[in-house]
Design a protein around this motif. Structure first.
Motif, short mmCIF file in Angstrom:
data_model
loop_
_atom_site.label_atom_id
_atom_site.label_comp_id
_atom_site.label_asym_id
_atom_site.label_seq_id
_atom_site.Cartn_x
_atom_site.Cartn_y
_atom_site.Cartn_z
N ARG A 67 -0.44 4.54 0.57
CA ARG A 67 -0.84 4.79 2.25
C ARG A 67 -0.12 5.08 2.92
O ARG A 67 -0.60 5.42 3.93
N GLU A 117 0.55 -1.19 0.29
CA GLU A 117 -0.22 0.05 -0.11
C GLU A 117 1.43 1.08 0.36
O GLU A 117 0.63 1.88 0.99
N THR A 160 -1.24 11.30 4.09
CA THR A 160 -1.30 10.22 3.54
C THR A 160 -0.71 10.46 1.32
O THR A 160 -1.17 11.59 1.50
N ASP A 180 -9.70 9.80 2.31
CA ASP A 180 -9.55 10.20 2.85
C ASP A 180 -10.26 10.76 3.86
O ASP A 180 -10.39 11.28 5.14
N PHE A 201 -9.48 3.38 -0.64
CA PHE A 201 -8.58 2.78 0.35
C PHE A 201 -7.76 1.91 -0.69
O PHE A 201 -6.50 1.80 -0.18
N ARG A 208 -8.32 9.12 -4.32
CA ARG A 208 -8.03 8.84 -2.83
C ARG A 208 -8.12 9.20 -1.50
O ARG A 208 -8.68 9.77 -1.00
#
Length: 506
Positions: free
Chosen positions: A323, A320, A335, A472, A481, A468
Motif C-alpha cells: 500500500r 502494508e 500504489t 485500486d 487491499f 490489488r
C-alpha cells in the motif's frame, strides 16, 4: 562419405598425413551437401558449420570450392602447430598467420585442451560471430569479467581465442558473456545470443542448479524479459524502536541462478553501503521509493519484469508494504503493489544460526515447490488456517509438514503474528498467503482459493498483483487491499548472507 569419414580426413590433415585423394574427397563432401562437423584435432576443437559466408582467418568465402578447402587445410594445420611460419605463399596462408587470425570464431573454434567448453563449442558458440562485436566491447567485458588480481598484462586484447582460454582458466566465461550481453552498444540479436551462451555455460557447469532458475517462479511466459529484483531489508536498530536500518540491492537479471555476488548492485550511497541507511518507520516508504528510482535508472533502456522483495521482522510482517505510495511521472503518485509484484520475506531467515539449523530442510521444501510450479496449486499441498481462537503454533508446525504453503483465511491478530511465523519458520514453509483484515459478509476462503487456482503456481505473485489492481479501481472494501504474500526462495538471499554460505575457496 559420412561424418566419421570426414573427421578421419581432418585428423590426417592435422597430422600432415593426408593424401591428394583426401583433399579431393573432402572438397566433394563439402561442396555436395551442407554439413556440420565438430572434430577434435590434437588438443583443439575444430567446428565446420553449415551455410554460406564461410569465415577462415580474415577471409570470407561464399562457397565451398578448391580455394576454401585449401584455406581450411592450412587453418587446421596451423591450429595443430604444423606450420609455424606461413608468411610466404598465397593469400590464404598469409591470412592464417595474422596475430588476430582467430578474431572471427564462427568457423574455427580453438579451445584449450582442458577447457570445460569442449561440449559447448558445438552448440552455443557456433553461432557467435565475434567479428561483429567491436574490439573495445570485447576488451571491456574481458577486463570486467576477470578477477581484479588476475595477471593479464601480456595478453593481446584482440586475440579472442587467447581471451577465451584465459577466462576459462579463471572459470570466468559466464561473467564474460554475461557482461558482453549487457553492452547496449551491440545489436539486440547479438546480445540475445551472448546471453543464451552465458546461460548454456552455467547449465553445463551446474546442471543441478539449472533447475533452480528463478524463471520458474514467475517469468515462464515472459520470454526476453530480464528477471529483475529489488531486494530490501528492514532491521531495527539495537535498543531503539524508533530507528530502522535499511539496505537494498538490485539484481538486474536473475534468470540463471549462480552463486555470484557480482549480480548484486547496491542501491545505497557509497558512504552508507557498509551499514545501511537510518530512518524512522514513517520514512521507510520514501526510502524505498528512492531505491526504486535508482533501480529504474540501472534498468533504463532494458526490457524487464521487476519484483520487489522486502525482508521484515516477523512482528512487522503485517506491514502494508503493497500500500506504500511511489512516484509516477504521469499521475505523480501510485500504489506500489499495483505496479510491481510484492513478496514479503522473513528477516529471521537471514540469520546464520537459523540457516545452520534449517537451511537443509528449506532447500528440501523449495525443491518440492519447483516440481509443481507450473501446475495449478494442489489444495492438499497448502495447509489451511481459518481461525485463530484456538491457535497453537506447535500444532500448526506439525500440520505444515510435507506442505509447500499455508493459506490463512482469517486476519491474524497482531499479538499472535509472531507465533504464526514461528510455526512457518520452524517448518521452513516457503509460501504463505493471508488477509490482513476480515471483511464482513465476505467469503475469504473462496476468494483466496480462486487466487491460488487462477493460474499455475509460478504466477501466484502476479495473480495477487492483479487482485490489488482490481481493488485500486474501486472504493468499496476489497480483498486486494489486504492481501499479503510470503515467497521464500532459499537461493535468493542478500549478498552478505550468500557470502557466508560460500564454501571456503570458492
Amino acid at each position: 562419405m559420412n561424418t566419421e569419414d570426414i573427421k578421419a580426413i581432418l585428423n590426417r590433415i592435422a597430422s600432415k598425413q593426408h593424401t591428394e585423394d583426401d583433399i579431393t574427397l573432402l572438397e566433394q563432401a563439402l561442396v555436395g551437401y551442407n554439413c556440420q562437423i565438430a572434430s577434435q584435432l590434437g588438443k583443439y576443437n575444430v567446428n565446420i558449420g553449415e551455410g554460406k559466408d564461410i569465415h577462415i582467418g580474415d577471409r570470407i568465402y561464399n562457397q565451398w570450392d578448391k580455394e576454401a578447402v585449401e584455406a581450411l587445410v592450412k587453418a587446421i594445420q596451423e591450429a595443430s602447430g604444423i606450420h609455424q611460419n606461413t608468411q610466404g605463399g598465397d593469400a590464404a596462408a598469409r591470412d592464417i598467420d595474422k596475430r588476430n587470425i582467430y578474431e572471427n570464431c564462427t568457423f574455427i573454434q580453438l579451445l584449450a585442451k582442458d577447457s570445460n567448453l569442449g561440449n559447448l563449442s558445438q552448440e552455443p558458440l557456433k553461432d557467435l560471430d565475434f567479428s561483429d562485436i567491436p574490439q573495445e566491447s570485447i576488451r571491456q567485458a574481458y577486463r570486467d569479467a576477470l578477477p581484479p588480481d588476475a595477471s593479464v598484462w601480456n595478453l593481446e586484447g584482440n586475440n579472442i581465442t587467447q581471451i577465451l582460454q584465459e577466462l576459462n582458466e579463471f572459470r570466468r566465461l559466464f561473467e564474460f558473456f554475461n557482461c558482453l550481453s549487457q553492452d547496449e552498444s551491440l545489436p539486440e540479436e547479438i546480445r540475445n545470443k551472448l546471453s543464451n551462451t552465458a546461460k548454456n555455460i552455467v547449465s553445463k557447469k551446474h546442471p543441478d542448479e539449472n533447475t533452480n532458475k528463478s524463471s520458474a517462479d514467475f517469468f515462464s511466459d515472459k520470454e526476453g524479459l530480464l528477471e529483475s529484483y529489488l531486494i530490501a531489508t528492514l532491521e531495527r536498530c539495537d535498543d531503539d524502536n524508533e530507528q530502522f536500518l535499511l539496505n537494498a540491492w538490485l539484481i538486474i537479471d536473475d534468470s540463471v541462478q549462480v552463486n555470484d555476488l557480482s549480480k548484486f548492485t547496491s542501491l545505497l550511497d557509497k558512504d552508507e553501503q557498509q551499514q545501511g541507511t537510518l530512518c524512522k518507520f514513517n520514512d521507510i516508504p520514501k526510502q524505498l521509493n528512492k531505491f526504486l528510482k535508482t533501480s529504474l535508472r540501472h534498468l533504463r533502456g532494458k526490457q524487464y519484469q521487476l519484483i520487489v522483495e522486502v525482508f521484515l521482522p516477523s512482528d512487522l510482517i503485517g506491514t502494508e508494504v503493497d500500500r506504500w505510495k511511489i512516484y509516477d511521472p504521469i499521475v505523480e503518485e501510485i500504489t506500489l503493489g499495483i505496479k510491481y509484484p510484492i513478496r514479503l520475506r522473513s528477516l529471521e531467515r537471514l540469520d546464520l544460526e537459523y540457516l545452520d539449523s534449517y537451511l537443509s530442510d528449506w532447500y528440501k521444501y523449495w525443491n518440492k515447490v519447483k516440481t509443481v510450479l507450473h501446475n495449478e496449486p494442489i489444495q492438499e499441498l497448502f495447509a489451511h488456517l481459518e481461525e485463530m481462537e484456538t491457535f497453537n503454533w506447535k500444532s500448526l508446525r506439525s500440520s505444515l509438514k510435507e506442505k509447500i504453503g499455508l493459506k490463512v483465511t482469517c486476519a491474524p491478530p497482531k499479538a499472535k503474528t509472531k507465533e504464526l511465523f514461528k510455526a512457518i519458520l520452524t517448518a521452513t514453509t516457503p509460501i504463505a498467503i493471508w488477509t490482513r483484515c476480515d471483511i464482513p459478509n465476505f467469503d475469504h476462503v473462496a476468494a483466496i482459493d480462486e487466487i491460488l487456482t487462477f493460474k499455475p503456481l509460478c504466477h501466484l505473485c502476479e495473480s495477487v498483483r492483479l487482485t490489488r489492481e482490481k481493488a485500486d479501481a474501486q472504493t468499496e472494501e476489497h480483498l486486494g487491499f489486504h492481501l499479503a504474500l510470503l515467497w521464500e526462495d532459499p537461493h535468493r538471499l542478500t549478498p552478505n548472507v550468500m557470502l557466508e554460505l560460500k564454501t571456503p575457496g570458492q
